[in-house]
Design an enzyme around this catalytic site. Structure first.
Site, mmCIF file in Angstrom:
data_model
loop_
_atom_site.group_PDB
_atom_site.id
_atom_site.type_symbol
_atom_site.label_atom_id
_atom_site.label_comp_id
_atom_site.label_asym_id
_atom_site.label_seq_id
_atom_site.Cartn_x
_atom_site.Cartn_y
_atom_site.Cartn_z
ATOM 1 N N ASP A 70 16.869 6.077 -6.643
ATOM 2 C CA ASP A 70 17.308 6.415 -7.970
ATOM 3 C C ASP A 70 18.834 7.114 -7.759
ATOM 4 O O ASP A 70 19.139 7.303 -6.450
ATOM 5 C CB ASP A 70 16.677 7.259 -8.652
ATOM 6 C CG ASP A 70 16.139 8.635 -7.849
ATOM 7 O OD1 ASP A 70 16.705 8.908 -6.794
ATOM 8 O OD2 ASP A 70 15.055 9.361 -8.461
ATOM 9 N N ASN A 139 7.029 18.009 -13.281
ATOM 10 C CA ASN A 139 6.475 17.183 -14.404
ATOM 11 C C ASN A 139 5.847 16.023 -14.090
ATOM 12 O O ASN A 139 5.292 15.396 -14.978
ATOM 13 C CB ASN A 139 7.627 17.054 -15.428
ATOM 14 C CG ASN A 139 8.711 16.054 -14.929
ATOM 15 O OD1 ASN A 139 8.460 15.477 -13.799
ATOM 16 N ND2 ASN A 139 9.661 15.692 -15.909
ATOM 17 N N HIS A 141 7.006 13.548 -12.488
ATOM 18 C CA HIS A 141 7.811 12.202 -12.371
ATOM 19 C C HIS A 141 7.855 11.652 -10.787
ATOM 20 O O HIS A 141 7.736 12.513 -9.981
ATOM 21 C CB HIS A 141 9.315 12.250 -13.103
ATOM 22 C CG HIS A 141 10.251 13.244 -12.289
ATOM 23 N ND1 HIS A 141 11.540 13.761 -12.668
ATOM 24 C CD2 HIS A 141 10.282 13.439 -11.051
ATOM 25 C CE1 HIS A 141 12.076 14.356 -11.912
ATOM 26 N NE2 HIS A 141 11.199 14.305 -10.685
ATOM 27 N N GLU A 146 10.212 9.651 -16.182
ATOM 28 C CA GLU A 146 9.763 10.773 -16.693
ATOM 29 C C GLU A 146 8.488 10.695 -17.492
ATOM 30 O O GLU A 146 8.100 9.448 -17.990
ATOM 31 C CB GLU A 146 10.673 11.165 -17.701
ATOM 32 C CG GLU A 146 12.231 11.551 -16.790
ATOM 33 C CD GLU A 146 12.326 12.724 -16.105
ATOM 34 O OE1 GLU A 146 11.142 13.276 -15.487
ATOM 35 O OE2 GLU A 146 13.404 13.270 -15.768
HETATM 36 P P1 PGA Z 1 12.344 18.108 -4.994
HETATM 37 O O1 PGA Z 1 12.356 16.926 -6.146
HETATM 38 O O2 PGA Z 1 12.139 17.539 -3.835
HETATM 39 O O3 PGA Z 1 13.565 18.449 -5.010
HETATM 40 O O4 PGA Z 1 11.384 18.947 -5.761
HETATM 41 C C1 PGA Z 1 11.352 15.964 -6.049
HETATM 42 C C2 PGA Z 1 11.297 15.075 -7.490
HETATM 43 O O5 PGA Z 1 12.050 15.583 -8.258
HETATM 44 O O6 PGA Z 1 10.923 13.962 -7.294
#
Ligand code: PGA
Length: 244
Positions: A70, A139, A141, A146
């Protein structure tokens, strides 16, 4: 706990080493393969460990093709918070990857809808992704897919939820500077990957780790769809595994 291969590491350092070894052995098995990378705080240690393996002569990136999961939209590649910048800083500038075979969604694209179609097409033309690295949001995702009422399909432009903006604002000077949209591989794109490595670290992820691994399959927890994939390895550190 479904058919997922779950590995619990004693801490973040061990998680990072195990993840780097997994990726290096995947690349060694298919040296001209297609590898999907991810950004975020979690894989930083993995990329450091991968660079170490490269310096020790244990992995060769020269023939691989890469696709990142992404990218924020819109964002300049030169912005230190772009995922383009992150990948160069954390991995690509330190290994012998061929820069002409690196692919990320273009946060500078004039027409994001067209960019999504072309990105998906490029993945197909490359023969699909052999191995994809993933993180998980608090959350649930994966990528920027999302929580929602249905699973997304192919690469698309999405709006970040407030919880993701909150989680990511630590990297920006202010919340207002966090882009409100992103281009992300869709759930279908991810499910078509041949094998998946997902990393979960820290106590803030313990609750979602349990929902992902032990809960039912629901688009409210996008990662839960991975329970239906046939080749998923999950590496958690002890803190993230606390509620399993
Ligand atoms: P993080 O993000 O490794 O910074 O916790 C993971 C994500 O949001 O997929």
């Amino acid at each position: 706990m479904s058919n997922l291969n779950v590995v619990i590491a004693k801490d973040y350092e061990e998680l990072s080493k195990k993840a780097a070894e997994y990726i290096a052995s995947s690349i060694n098995a298919v040296p001209n393969g297609v590898y999907g990378f991810a950004t975020g705080g979690t894989p930083v240690g993995t990329y450091k460990a991968l660079v170490d393996l490269y310096k020790e002569g244990k992995v060769d990136f020269s023939k691989i093709t890469t696709f990142n999961l992404d990218e924020y939209y819109p964002i300049l590649k030169s912005n230190e918070n772009s995922y383009d910048y992150f990948m160069k800083e954390n991995l690509f500038n330190h290994v012998n990857v061929d820069l002409s075979r690196i692919n990320l969604p273009n946060g500078e694209a004039k027409d994001p809808a067209l960019e999504c179609v072309e990105y998906e097409k490029k993945i197909v033309e490359a023969g699909g992704i052999d191995m994809q690295l993933l993180g998980i949001g608090t959350n649930g995702h994966i990528g920027f897919n999302e929580p929602s009422d249905c699973f997304s399909s192919s690469t698309q432009l999405i709006s970040l939820t407030q919880s993701t903006i909150e989680a990511n604002k630590r990297y920006f000077e202010s919340e207002e500077q966090v882009p409100k949209q992103a281009i992300t591989m869709g759930i279908k794109t991810i499910m078509l990957v041949r094998k998946i490595l997902i990393l979960i670290s820290g106590s803030s992820k313990a609750k979602i780790a349990k929902e992902f691994l032990k809960g039912s399959i629901t688009p409210k927890v996008p990662a839960s769809v991975l329970q239906m994939h046939s080749d998923v390895t999950v590496i958690l550190d002890k803190e993230a595994s606390a509620e399993l």
